[in-house]
Design a protein around this motif. Structure first.
Motif, PDB file in Angstrom:
ATOM      1  N   THR A  39       0.886  -1.192   0.027  1.00 49.08           N
ATOM      2  CA  THR A  39      -0.014   0.147   0.086  1.00 49.08           C
ATOM      3  C   THR A  39       0.737   1.044  -0.071  1.00 49.08           C
ATOM      4  OG1 THR A  39      -1.669  -1.163   1.263  1.00 49.08           O
ATOM      5  CG2 THR A  39      -1.879   1.113   1.040  1.00 49.08           C
ATOM      6  N   PHE A  40       1.828   1.259   0.976  1.00 42.27           N
ATOM      7  CA  PHE A  40       2.843   2.575   0.841  1.00 42.27           C
ATOM      8  C   PHE A  40       3.489   2.476  -0.450  1.00 42.27           C
ATOM      9  CE2 PHE A  40       1.907   3.282   5.011  1.00 42.27           C
ATOM     10  CZ  PHE A  40       2.019   4.485   5.430  1.00 42.27           C
ATOM     11  N   GLU A  41       4.131   1.296  -1.060  1.00 40.96           N
ATOM     12  CA  GLU A  41       4.746   1.482  -2.053  1.00 40.96           C
ATOM     13  C   GLU A  41       3.808   2.126  -3.326  1.00 40.96           C
ATOM     14  OE1 GLU A  41       5.567  -2.397  -4.547  1.00 40.96           O
ATOM     15  OE2 GLU A  41       7.574  -2.010  -3.255  1.00 40.96           O
ATOM     16  N   GLN A  42       2.597   1.879  -3.127  1.00 42.90           N
ATOM     17  CA  GLN A  42       1.740   2.318  -4.364  1.00 42.90           C
ATOM     18  C   GLN A  42       1.042   3.856  -3.919  1.00 42.90           C
ATOM     19  OE1 GLN A  42      -1.629  -0.253  -5.405  1.00 42.90           O
ATOM     20  NE2 GLN A  42      -0.149  -1.964  -5.209  1.00 42.90           N
ATOM     21  N   ALA A  43       0.957   4.012  -2.828  1.00 45.34           N
ATOM     22  CA  ALA A  43       0.500   5.316  -2.360  1.00 45.34           C
ATOM     23  C   ALA A  43       1.212   6.422  -2.006  1.00 45.34           C
ATOM     24  CB  ALA A  43      -0.697   4.982  -1.218  1.00 45.34           C
ATOM     25  N   ASP A  44       2.356   6.132  -1.318  1.00 43.25           N
ATOM     26  CA  ASP A  44       3.229   7.258  -0.840  1.00 43.25           C
ATOM     27  C   ASP A  44       4.327   7.573  -1.997  1.00 43.25           C
ATOM     28  OD1 ASP A  44       4.828   8.897   0.458  1.00 43.25           O
ATOM     29  OD2 ASP A  44       6.059   7.210   1.466  1.00 43.25           O
ATOM     30  N   SER A  45       3.602   8.345  -3.126  1.00 43.69           N
ATOM     31  CA  SER A  45       4.136   8.825  -4.373  1.00 43.69           C
ATOM     32  C   SER A  45       5.158   9.621  -3.989  1.00 43.69           C
ATOM     33  CB  SER A  45       3.096   9.511  -5.178  1.00 43.69           C
ATOM     34  OG  SER A  45       2.699  10.670  -4.513  1.00 43.69           O
ATOM     35  N   ASN A  46       5.418  10.503  -2.894  1.00 48.29           N
ATOM     36  CA  ASN A  46       6.562  11.245  -2.674  1.00 48.29           C
ATOM     37  C   ASN A  46       7.747  10.603  -2.154  1.00 48.29           C
ATOM     38  OD1 ASN A  46       5.805  11.622  -0.118  1.00 48.29           O
ATOM     39  ND2 ASN A  46       5.199  13.738  -0.205  1.00 48.29           N
ATOM     40  N   GLY A  47       7.304   9.421  -1.458  1.00 44.19           N
ATOM     41  CA  GLY A  47       8.402   8.645  -0.734  1.00 44.19           C
ATOM     42  C   GLY A  47       8.849   9.033   0.618  1.00 44.19           C
ATOM     43  N   ASP A  52      -0.384  11.452   2.596  1.00 42.57           N
ATOM     44  CA  ASP A  52      -1.190  12.630   2.794  1.00 42.57           C
ATOM     45  C   ASP A  52      -2.432  12.424   2.086  1.00 42.57           C
ATOM     46  OD1 ASP A  52      -0.635  13.627   0.147  1.00 42.57           O
ATOM     47  OD2 ASP A  52       1.095  14.398   0.607  1.00 42.57           O
ATOM     48  N   LEU A  53      -3.095  13.580   2.193  1.00 46.61           N
ATOM     49  CA  LEU A  53      -4.610  13.463   1.784  1.00 46.61           C
ATOM     50  C   LEU A  53      -4.518  13.369   0.197  1.00 46.61           C
ATOM     51  CD1 LEU A  53      -7.439  13.738   2.133  1.00 46.61           C
ATOM     52  CD2 LEU A  53      -7.430  16.116   2.305  1.00 46.61           C
ATOM     53  N   GLU A  54      -3.665  14.087  -0.357  1.00 50.32           N
ATOM     54  CA  GLU A  54      -3.805  13.933  -1.810  1.00 50.32           C
ATOM     55  C   GLU A  54      -3.322  12.582  -2.198  1.00 50.32           C
ATOM     56  OE1 GLU A  54      -5.070  16.133  -3.921  1.00 50.32           O
ATOM     57  OE2 GLU A  54      -5.536  17.290  -2.059  1.00 50.32           O
ATOM     58  N   GLU A  55      -2.133  12.286  -1.536  1.00 46.38           N
ATOM     59  CA  GLU A  55      -1.723  10.896  -2.012  1.00 46.38           C
ATOM     60  C   GLU A  55      -3.054   9.956  -1.725  1.00 46.38           C
ATOM     61  OE1 GLU A  55       2.977  10.953  -1.151  1.00 46.38           O
ATOM     62  OE2 GLU A  55       1.338  10.656   0.539  1.00 46.38           O
ATOM     63  N   TRP A  56      -3.535   9.900  -0.769  1.00 46.89           N
ATOM     64  CA  TRP A  56      -4.751   9.121  -0.505  1.00 46.89           C
ATOM     65  C   TRP A  56      -5.666   9.074  -1.548  1.00 46.89           C
ATOM     66  CZ3 TRP A  56      -5.861   4.748   1.833  1.00 46.89           C
ATOM     67  CH2 TRP A  56      -7.308   4.165   1.777  1.00 46.89           C
ATOM     68  N   SER A  61      -8.786   6.751  -5.853  1.00 49.58           N
ATOM     69  CA  SER A  61      -9.201   6.668  -7.216  1.00 49.58           C
ATOM     70  C   SER A  61      -8.751   5.747  -8.206  1.00 49.58           C
ATOM     71  CB  SER A  61      -8.878   8.250  -7.838  1.00 49.58           C
ATOM     72  OG  SER A  61      -7.802   8.318  -8.024  1.00 49.58           O
ATOM     73  N   GLN A  62      -7.552   5.187  -7.895  1.00 50.78           N
ATOM     74  CA  GLN A  62      -7.083   4.298  -8.664  1.00 50.78           C
ATOM     75  C   GLN A  62      -7.400   2.771  -8.309  1.00 50.78           C
ATOM     76  OE1 GLN A  62      -2.694   4.594  -8.694  1.00 50.78           O
ATOM     77  NE2 GLN A  62      -3.024   6.619  -9.862  1.00 50.78           N
ATOM     78  N   ASN A  63      -7.934   2.878  -6.834  1.00 54.66           N
ATOM     79  CA  ASN A  63      -8.171   1.397  -6.455  1.00 54.66           C
ATOM     80  C   ASN A  63      -9.681   1.543  -5.510  1.00 54.66           C
ATOM     81  OD1 ASN A  63      -5.540  -0.382  -6.611  1.00 54.66           O
ATOM     82  ND2 ASN A  63      -5.073   1.892  -5.797  1.00 54.66           N
ATOM     83  N   PRO A  64     -10.729   1.655  -6.452  1.00 53.36           N
ATOM     84  CA  PRO A  64     -12.156   1.942  -6.044  1.00 53.36           C
ATOM     85  C   PRO A  64     -12.763   1.120  -4.932  1.00 53.36           C
ATOM     86  CG  PRO A  64     -12.336   1.486  -8.319  1.00 53.36           C
ATOM     87  CD  PRO A  64     -10.555   1.735  -7.931  1.00 53.36           C
ATOM     88  N   ALA A  65     -12.230  -0.484  -5.281  1.00 51.50           N
ATOM     89  CA  ALA A  65     -12.556  -1.585  -4.574  1.00 51.50           C
ATOM     90  C   ALA A  65     -12.343  -1.392  -2.997  1.00 51.50           C
ATOM     91  CB  ALA A  65     -12.216  -2.818  -4.994  1.00 51.50           C
TER      92      ALA A  65
END
Length: 96
Positions: A39-47, A52-56, A61-65
């Motif tokens: 999850t962090f690998e995919q969501a934490d885009s700034n590393g 953060d809220l924008e990353e979440w 939006s990429q994982n609606p399930a």
């Protein structure tokens, strides 16, 4: 949960464990750690090690399930297990 403005790894792990418990799903500690890591690998885009809220928003939006587990019955049970999930709102009598 800790009112930091972002999701930390330990917070995500607590959420995953609560959702698994509520769904009567049992996974090994290694599997839970893998879920958190991926999850962090995919969501934490700034590393920076936090989501953060924008990353979440982007991740959701990429994982609606994943949002199907954020329904009222699930959230009700999570807030019972983890009272710090409860948002404190002040409502004036005039607003009712």
């Amino acid at each position: 949960m800790r009112n930091t403005g972002f999701i930390e790894r330990e917070e995500l792990k607590e959420m995953v464990l609560a959702l698994l418990n509520e769904s009567d799903i049992s996974l090994s500690d290694d599997m839970v750690e893998l879920i958190v890591h991926k999850t962090f690998e995919q969501a934490d885009s700034n590393g920076d090690g936090n989501i953060d809220l924008e990353e979440w928003k982007e991740f959701a939006s990429q994982n609606p399930a994943l949002l199907k587990n954020m329904t009222l019955p699930y959230l009700k049970d999570i807030t019972t297990t983890f009272p710090s999930f409860v948002m404190k709102l002040e409502i004036e009598d005039d607003d009712l």
